[in-house]
Design a protein around this motif. Sequence first.
Motif, PDB file in Angstrom:
ATOM      1  N   PRO A  20     -12.381   6.542  -1.029  1.00  0.00           N
ATOM      2  CA  PRO A  20     -11.727   5.034  -0.385  1.00  0.00           C
ATOM      3  C   PRO A  20     -10.665   4.510  -1.083  1.00  0.00           C
ATOM      4  N   PRO A  41      -6.689   5.280   4.007  1.00  0.00           N
ATOM      5  CA  PRO A  41      -7.973   4.439   3.490  1.00  0.00           C
ATOM      6  C   PRO A  41      -8.484   3.654   4.540  1.00  0.00           C
ATOM      7  N   ARG A  73       0.906  -1.304   0.051  1.00  0.00           N
ATOM      8  CA  ARG A  73      -0.082   0.155   0.005  1.00  0.00           C
ATOM      9  C   ARG A  73       0.855   1.129   0.054  1.00  0.00           C
ATOM     10  N   GLN A 125      -6.044  10.099  -0.956  1.00  0.00           N
ATOM     11  CA  GLN A 125      -7.124   9.288  -1.031  1.00  0.00           C
ATOM     12  C   GLN A 125      -7.922   9.838  -2.267  1.00  0.00           C
ATOM     13  N   GLY A 139      -7.592  -1.697  -3.705  1.00  0.00           N
ATOM     14  CA  GLY A 139      -7.669  -0.812  -2.868  1.00  0.00           C
ATOM     15  C   GLY A 139      -6.915   0.488  -3.416  1.00  0.00           C
ATOM     16  N   GLU A 140      -6.338   0.249  -4.367  1.00  0.00           N
ATOM     17  CA  GLU A 140      -5.252   1.536  -4.869  1.00  0.00           C
ATOM     18  C   GLU A 140      -5.706   1.744  -6.504  1.00  0.00           C
ATOM     19  N   VAL A 181      -6.659   4.638  -2.511  1.00  0.00           N
ATOM     20  CA  VAL A 181      -5.306   5.205  -2.526  1.00  0.00           C
ATOM     21  C   VAL A 181      -4.788   5.691  -3.880  1.00  0.00           C
TER      22      VAL A 181
END
Lengths: 207, 267, 959
Positions: free
Chosen positions: C796, C789, C273, C918, C867-868, C798
Motif C-alpha cells: 500500500p 497506490p 506523491r 509500492q 502514504g509514502e 509508495v
Amino acid sequence: MRNALVVDLDRCSGCFSCEVACKMENGIALGSYYNKVLTVGPFGEFPKLSQYFLPVACQQCENAPCVHVCPTGASYRDPDTNVVLVDKAKCIGCKYCMMACPYGVRSWNQEEKVVEKCTLCGHLTSNGELPACVHNCPGGARFYGDLDDPSSDVSKALAAAEPDAVHTLTDVGNAPATSYILSKRYAEWQDSSTLQGAGRYLQKKGE
Amino acid sequence: MEIQWSLVLFTVLTGGAGWALGCVAVDEFTQKTKNDTNFIAAIVAIVLAAVGGIASVTHLSHPENMLAALSHPTSGIFTEALLVGLTAVFALVYVILLKRNAAASARKLFAVLAAVFGIVLAFASGASYMMDAQTAWNTPLLPLAYGGTTMPLGVAVYLAVALAKHEEGMGQYFMLLLVGGAVAAITGLFYGVATGVASQEPLLMWGLVVAVGGVVPAVCGWLGRKMPPSALALAGVAAGASFAGCVALRCAMWATSAVVNNFFGML
Amino acid sequence: MEQAMMSRRGFTKLTALAGAGAALGAAIGSGNLVESAEAKTSTQGTIKVKTLCRACVARCAAIATVENGRVVKLEGNSEDGTTHGGLCAKGLAGIQALYNPNRNKYPMRRVGERGGNQWERISWEEAIDEIAQKLWESKQQYGPESIFMSTGGGGNPQFWSVNRFAAAIQSPNTFEPGCAQCYLPRMVSYKLMYGGDFMTGNCSMADSNCFEMYNPDVNIDAVVVWAAQPAADTPPGGGRVMADRRAAGCKTVVVDPRFTADAARADVWLPIRSGTDVAMQLCWTKYIIEKEGYDKDFCLKWTNLPYLVDPDNGIPVRAIDLGLVSAEENEAQIQATAADTLTGHTTAPNNDNPALGYFGIPYFVIWDKKTNGPVAVPYPKSEQELNDFFDNQVDAELFNDAGYTINGKGGYKTAFQLTKERADEWDLQKTTDITWCDAADIEAAIDIYCQAQTAGIIGGVATDQNPQSGQTSAGYALLALLKGDVEKPGALLQRFPKPTMADELGGMYGLVSAEMEAKRLGFSEHRGIGQWAMSVIPYVFEAIETGQPYKPRIWLERSGNKLQNLAETERCYNAIQELDLIVHMYMYPTSFTIEGADYVLPIIEWLESNQPIQILNKVFQRQEATHLFETRNEAMIWSDLTKRMMELGDEDCRRAIEDTDGCVSKMGGIPMPLTDQEERDAHVAGLGMTWDEFCEKAPYEFVSWEDWHTYYYYLQQDPCGYLTGFGTASGKCEPYSEGYITLGLSASPWAMHPEVFVDNPVENPNAANSLVKYGYDPLPYYEEPEESPLTDTEYPLVMSNGRLPMYHHGTLRNVPYLREIYPVPEVWVYPDDAAKYGVEDGQWAWVRSRRGEIRGKVRVTKGVRPGEVYMERFWLPEFLDQEGKRDQSWRAVTVNRLSNSHGRLSDVNGTYTLRSYQVSIAPADGAPEGIWMEPEDFQPWMPEYSDPTEVIQTCVTLS
C-alpha cells in the motif's frame, strides 16, 4: 571581551559539516563530540510543518557552572580570551563539571580519561584564523568573535537579526553566551528544556 | 545517569560515621556508656570515613592531581574534602584525648566538633548534587534526605558497638534509633514525592528507602528501648536495613537524574 | 592543541602470498597491507595544496595541508565564488577516505571460487597483460560485443573513459546506474528544447549549473526546487546560495514528498506523491496559460509555440510545404544558417530526410490575425527585423481552439494550442486527486511562479528515476521556457564563455561504427540514451540472461557497488554468475568486488587526482595532495589495456592509439594518452600550458567577471548573417519539442549513424492522445506508475529515496566520522501510517516489495508525506569479510533489492523504476545480526597514514 559563537538557524541546513570539521580538527574519538548537530521537528500540522537544525557545543556561559564546581580549577576561564576551557593536566576526572553543565555538552575522553570540550579552536584563532566549524560552514551560518566588539562578525550577525529572532538555550542562571538566530517565519523557537527525545531527533513537547 | 557506586559508598559511609560521632558526643554529656564504647565507636567512625574517602578517590581517573582539589573553594568537592578532613581530625584528637584521660571539657569539645562537622557532612555530601543543570536534584530536599537516611545507620552502628561492649542502659539510644528511622523515612519521602522520584522508582523509594531504611530501624528502635536480650541483634538488623535504605536512596537519585538538556547523550 | 589524531601504525610486512589467499574487507587482514613503498623526493615540511574536492560530483575548492608527505588537514578555499570557503562533511572526511585501511593498494587476482574473498597480489604488468589477453581472445571468438564496461557517478572524475575504451575496442555497450536514471533525461530534454550548451544548459544545480544563482548583482524573484535538494547535494554551493537568495527576498517553492531542509524554508512546500510530477507540471502549465503568467514576448518571438503544426505527423509545418515561401528564399536561409558558428544549426548532412535531423533553419508558419491566413516566418537577421515582424507586420495567433484549414487540409493548430490542450484536463481538483497536494497550496505555488519577474526552475534527479523521466524532464524545460527564463540577467539558462580546456578527455566518438550503434543494447528502443552513448541496463542483463541478441561475457566495472545502485539487485547478482571475466576498478572493496570480481585494480582517491575545473569565471586545479601505493588514474588503465591489445594484434586499438584515419581528431576528440603525464597535459593543452604550469598559475580568472556574463547569447549576430538563436530545428526554443520527435524517428542528433535507425522509428506510446504517431511525444503526458497506490492493496505505500548530506550514492559508508552520524538506513514513516502498520520509532521494520524484502530502522516523522515511505540506499562494508555473511553486505538493508528493472521503461530514455513503486512495512524482531551500529564499531576503519609513492606512468611501453 566575550568570545562566542552565533549560529544562524535560518541558514543552517543540518549538513553535519561543523560536527565533522570539529572532529577532524581536534582528533575526537568516535562516539564523542565537541559539537553535535541535532534536528528539532518537524512539528506542526501536515503540511504546514516547521523544522530547524540545532548544532550544539559548549555555550560559553558567562556564569559557567562547570567552572564553579570544578575542584581543581581544570575547568577555568582563560584570563586573556575569557574563553571557558579545560586544562587536561589538572583534571582529576571527577566528572562533576559534566553533571553541572545544563546542556550535557562536555565529553569524556576515554583514552586520556579527562573531560574535554569545544575550545573555540584557540590554536587557530590565536593565529588569526577562524574556528574550523565557522570557516567550513557550508551555509555561512556560523559566526565567531567578540560580542563586546560591535564590528565583530557575531555582533554584526546579531545586529542584522530581528530582535525576536535571537535566542539562547534555556538559561538556568548560567547565562549562555552563544546565540541562535531563528526567524518566526521559519519556525517557532522551542525552549530547549522542553525538547523531547534522545539521540539526534528532538521534538517539540506535545508532538 | 549511571550509578556512581564509589560516590554512593562515600556518602553513605561518611554520613553514617557522622551520626555515629553524634552519638559519641551525646554520650559524652549523658554518660550512658561505662566501657570503651565511645573510644571504639569513634575509631569505627574514622575507619568508615576513611573507607568512604578512599571509595570516592576510586571515582577519579587522575587522583594524582587531587592535591589541587583544595584550590577551588567554590566547588562542592572542596567543601566535602574539607569536612571529611576536619571530621576525621577532630575525631582523632578526641580519641587521643580519651586515651590520655584528658579533661572532660576538652573531650566534650572535640567530640562535639567531630559530631557537628560529621553530621553537617552527612547533609553536605548531598548538597553537592544541587545544581541548576540537574532539574531533578536541584532541591534542598535531596541533601535533607542524604543526611536523614544516614541517621539511623550511624545510631545503629553506635548501638552495635555499645552492645558488643556489653553496655547496659542504652535505651535512650534505641529511642534515638526510633527517631532516626522516622527521620529517614520522612526525609526520604519528602524528596521522593516532591521530585516525583517515588513514582519513577517505587521499589527503591517505597520499598527500600522508606520501609527498609526507615520503618525497620524505627521498629528496631522501639523494640530495643527496654534493652531486651536481642538488643545487639536489633542493632545489627537496623544497621543493615539502614545501609540498604541509604544506598537505595542514592541509586534512585542517579537513576532519575534529569539535566536541562543531555545533548551529547553522555549523562 | 593537537592536530588530527591519526596515530601512526606500523605496517605488517608482506608475507609470501603465492598460493595463499588473503582477504579484502572490513577488518585489517595481514594480506591487505603493503609495506610503505619508496617515498617521493622532498616530502619534508608543511605545504598547503590548493585543490578541489570530489567526494561528490560537485567540485568545491579545498586546501589540503600536507605535513611531511601526509595529508593532515582539509578546509574550504574562499577563492571559490560559489562556496566562499565552505566545505561539507563529505569533503572534510576526505582524509579518512584517502587513508582508509581497506584501500585497494595493488592489483589482485582472485584465488579460489568467485565470492570466496581470496586474493593474491600481482604486478600491474601482469594484470594488464592477463586482462588484455582475455579481452582479445573474447573479442576474436565472440566479437567486441562480448565485452561491456560500466562506470558510476560516485565522484568519478574520469566519467567518459569507459566510452573511450568502448570506442577503442568497438564494444557497443557501456552503462552506469545513473545515466537514464540520473541527469541524462534532463540533459536530453534541455538540449532538445532549449538548445543551449550541451553540459551547462539545463536545470541541474547539483551538476554545477544554474550559475546565475551565484551572481549577487542580479535579482531572482522566485526559484522552484523540484525533486532536488540543493542543501544536501551541495551544501557549500547550492545550499548556501539558496540561503542567500531567501535572505535577499527570493520566494521559493519546493516540490518533494519529503520535508527537506529547503522545503522547511520554502514559501510553499508541495508534498507530492512520488511519480506524479508530470501531472503537477501539466497543472502548472494549464494555469500559467490561463493566468497569462508566461513571458508573452519571449514565447511569441523566441519559441516555436506560435508555429502551426502539421496535423498528420505532429511536426511544426515548413512554409515551403504550404507554398508560403519561394524555394530560393527558403534555401538561402537554410544554407546561411547552416553555416552558423556560434550555436550550430546542423545535425544532418542535408535536409533530404528530415527524420535524420536538420540542416539549417527553414521558414516556419504562423497564423496572422490581420490577414486571417498563414504567413511564413523568416528566421531573424537582426532584433529589429524580428520585432518588426511580430510587433508590426503580423499579429500572430497564439491559441486556436478550432483547427485552421490550409490548402484544403484542416486541423492546423499552433504548438501553443496543442500545449494548452495537453494540459487542459489538469485542473486543481484532478491534480489534487492524483498528486495528493492541497489545491490552495498548488495555486499559491503557481501564483508565485507567475507573478515573479524572473523565476527559475531547479529540476533534480528524483524524477529521472522512474519511467516518466522523458516527460518530467521535458516538463521542467517547458515551464522554464514558458517563463522566458532564458539568457537574461537572473535567468538560470545561460551560455557564458567556457575556458578552452578539457575537464574530461571525452569519448572518442569519431571511432564509433554503425555496427556498434546497431548492437548497442536498448539504444534503438530508447534513443535518448544515445546522448551519452550508453546502453539500457535491463537490456544488458536480458542479453546476459538469454544470450539474445548475443551474450555479453566480460564486465569491466569502474565504480563502487553495483550491488547497491542497480535496480532489482538480485538481477545483477545472478548476472555475475553468468560471466566469464569481471574486472573491478575501485578505491576499496565493495560487495561487487567480493561477489563478482576476478581482478581488482586499485584507483586513486580524489586527494590523489588531477583535473582542471571551471568555477564561474575562474579555472581551478584539482591537484594531487599525495599519491599512495600502486593506485592509478583509471584513464591510464584503459590506455594501457588499449596499448596492450594493440600489441596483441587488435587493429581497432591501433586506430584508437594512433588515430590512423584521423577520425578522433576530426570530431575534436583527444586520443588515448600514452603516459600519466601526457594524460594530465592533455586536459590543459587548449590553454597552451602543461599541467604543471597550470597548477602553478591556477586558480585564475579566464575571463573577467563582467565579461563572463554574456547575456542574450541568442541575440548575437553570427557571421553567417543571422541571429545565432538556439540549437534546434527552428533556431528558437522549442517547448513543443520537435527534437523529441526526431529523436524517436532516427536517434538523431546523437546517433553517429542515424541511418541505422531511421527505417525503424519508434512509435509514440501516447499516440492515442497526440498528433505524433512516430517519434517521441513532443509534449509531456502523464502515466500513472505501473505499481500504483490507487489500486494496490497488497503493497500500500509508495517508496521513494533521496540524498543524505553525509553520503554520496554508494560511497562513504566506510568512513568512520560519517558512518557514525547515520550508521544504518532509516525508513521514514508518517505517524498515521506507522500506527496503521504497527511499526514504532527506533525499532527495525521489514520493508517489502514484489521483488524482495529488507530491513531498516524506523523513524516516525511527519517529514515524509502520508502514504509514502522514504529510505536511502545503503550497503554494509563490515560484512565483507564476516565468514558466511558476506552477502549480508548487500542483502540486509539495500533498498534496491525492492526496486524494479523489469516492466515499464521510459520510452525516451529506457529508465527503469528506482523510485515510485509500492512497498509494505511490518515490524521486525531486530536489526540484522552483526550490523555495525555503535560509533566505536567503526574504529577498525580509522585512517592509517601512508607515505607518498611514485605515480606509475605506464606499464605498456610501445616499441
